[in-house]
Scaffold this active site. Structure first.
Site, short mmCIF file in Angstrom:
data_model
loop_
_atom_site.label_atom_id
_atom_site.label_comp_id
_atom_site.label_asym_id
_atom_site.label_seq_id
_atom_site.Cartn_x
_atom_site.Cartn_y
_atom_site.Cartn_z
N ASP A 126 40.57 48.04 38.18
CA ASP A 126 39.12 47.94 37.98
C ASP A 126 38.56 47.11 39.14
O ASP A 126 38.23 47.65 40.20
CB ASP A 126 38.90 47.30 36.60
CG ASP A 126 37.45 47.20 36.22
OD1 ASP A 126 36.64 48.02 36.66
OD2 ASP A 126 37.09 46.29 35.44
N ARG A 159 45.07 52.26 21.51
CA ARG A 159 46.13 52.48 22.51
C ARG A 159 46.94 53.74 22.21
O ARG A 159 47.53 54.34 23.09
CB ARG A 159 47.09 51.28 22.55
CG ARG A 159 46.48 49.99 23.05
CD ARG A 159 47.59 48.98 23.31
NE ARG A 159 47.11 47.62 23.42
CZ ARG A 159 46.63 47.06 24.54
NH1 ARG A 159 46.56 47.76 25.64
NH2 ARG A 159 46.24 45.80 24.55
N GLU A 203 50.68 50.34 36.84
CA GLU A 203 49.48 49.76 36.22
C GLU A 203 48.70 50.88 35.51
O GLU A 203 48.74 52.04 35.92
CB GLU A 203 48.65 49.11 37.34
CG GLU A 203 47.37 48.44 36.95
CD GLU A 203 47.50 47.28 35.97
OE1 GLU A 203 47.94 47.53 34.84
OE2 GLU A 203 47.11 46.15 36.31
N ASP A 204 48.00 50.52 34.44
CA ASP A 204 47.20 51.53 33.74
C ASP A 204 45.90 51.82 34.50
O ASP A 204 45.55 52.97 34.73
CB ASP A 204 46.89 51.08 32.29
CG ASP A 204 46.33 49.66 32.20
OD1 ASP A 204 46.21 48.98 33.25
OD2 ASP A 204 46.01 49.21 31.09
N PHE A 215 34.00 52.56 30.59
CA PHE A 215 35.06 51.83 29.88
C PHE A 215 35.86 52.83 29.07
O PHE A 215 35.36 53.47 28.17
CB PHE A 215 34.48 50.74 28.97
CG PHE A 215 35.55 49.85 28.42
CD1 PHE A 215 36.05 48.79 29.16
CD2 PHE A 215 36.11 50.11 27.17
CE1 PHE A 215 37.07 47.99 28.67
CE2 PHE A 215 37.14 49.31 26.67
CZ PHE A 215 37.61 48.25 27.42
P1 5GP Z 1 41.13 44.25 37.23
O1 5GP Z 1 41.80 42.96 37.49
O2 5GP Z 1 41.50 45.35 38.19
O3 5GP Z 1 39.63 44.07 37.14
O4 5GP Z 1 41.51 44.64 35.77
C1 5GP Z 1 42.55 45.42 35.39
C2 5GP Z 1 42.71 45.32 33.88
O5 5GP Z 1 41.44 45.32 33.22
C3 5GP Z 1 43.43 46.53 33.34
O6 5GP Z 1 44.82 46.37 33.40
C4 5GP Z 1 42.86 46.61 31.93
O7 5GP Z 1 43.61 45.77 31.07
C5 5GP Z 1 41.46 46.08 32.03
N1 5GP Z 1 40.46 47.15 32.16
C6 5GP Z 1 39.69 47.42 33.23
N2 5GP Z 1 38.91 48.49 33.02
C7 5GP Z 1 39.21 48.92 31.77
C8 5GP Z 1 38.74 50.03 30.98
O8 5GP Z 1 37.90 50.85 31.36
N3 5GP Z 1 39.30 50.15 29.75
C9 5GP Z 1 40.22 49.28 29.27
N4 5GP Z 1 40.68 49.51 28.02
N5 5GP Z 1 40.69 48.24 29.99
C10 5GP Z 1 40.20 48.07 31.23
#
Ligand code: 5GP
Length: 174
Positions: free
Chosen positions: A102, A164, A98-99, A151
């Protein structure tokens, strides 16, 4: 957001690349003599996964998954697959790549989903974690960087589909 805003470097290319090598070394050590399947969570993880896999020296396969939008996830708690893996993962060592974690909702959905697949083992490798934002406890077995609540963009991460391609991770407007 305008195209003229500045992007501040938050994690440099060098810093990311050396951490990616360290993560791969941990995976190589933990899976010595075994095979692994890396499941790349599209779109954001494509660059991280591509760099990571080039430092993996155990037999490895790559699968891709894509989920419904992040906005949908946060507002409704509903997550569904746009693209699922193409092979059976029964009896396999699976690592989700995973990238960024959050709130943790997306990856929790995926962990639950893959646990039901009778895999041999299931681990999570995430380049970034915003610990302060977690809504649900997520076990990150291989973590690149624990970051503050900003962010971030670049190295696969987008804002509105852009940025990206940046080789570093930046914060827009800083
Ligand atoms: P979660 O379900 O953990 O809240 O969200 C994960 C996804 O939210 C990540 O895979 C990404 O696509 C998006 N996301 C969350 N924080 C960021 C951020 O700081 N920057 C970007 N570009 N995407 C984010």
């Amino acid at each position: 957001m305008t195209t003229s805003a500045k992007i501040g470097v938050f994690l440099s290319e060098d810093k990311i690349q050396s951490r990616v090598k360290e993560l791969a070394a941990m995976i190589n050590r933990d899976y010595a003599g075994q095979e692994v399947v890396l499941v790349c969570v599209l779109n954001g993880s494509f660059i991280f996964c591509a760099d990571l896999v080039r430092h993996i020296n155990v037999p490895v396969q790559i699968e891709m998954v894509s989920l419904s939008s992040y906005e949908g996830t946060e507002s409704t708690g509903q997550v569904s697959f746009r693209l699922d893996v193409k092979q059976s993962l029964v009896g396999k060592n699976v690592i989700l790549v995973e990238d960024i974690v959050d709130t943790g909702l997306t990856i929790s959905f995926l962990l639950k989903h893959f646990k039901l697949k009778n895999v041999k083992s299931l681990k999570l490798c995430s380049l970034l974690l915003k610990r302060a934002r977690l809504k649900i406890e997520v076990p990150v077995d291989y973590l690149g960087f624990d970051i503050e609540d900003k962010f971030v963009i670049g190295y696969g991460l987008d804002y509105d589909g852009r940025y990206r391609e940046l080789p570093y991770i930046g914060v827009y407007g800083e």
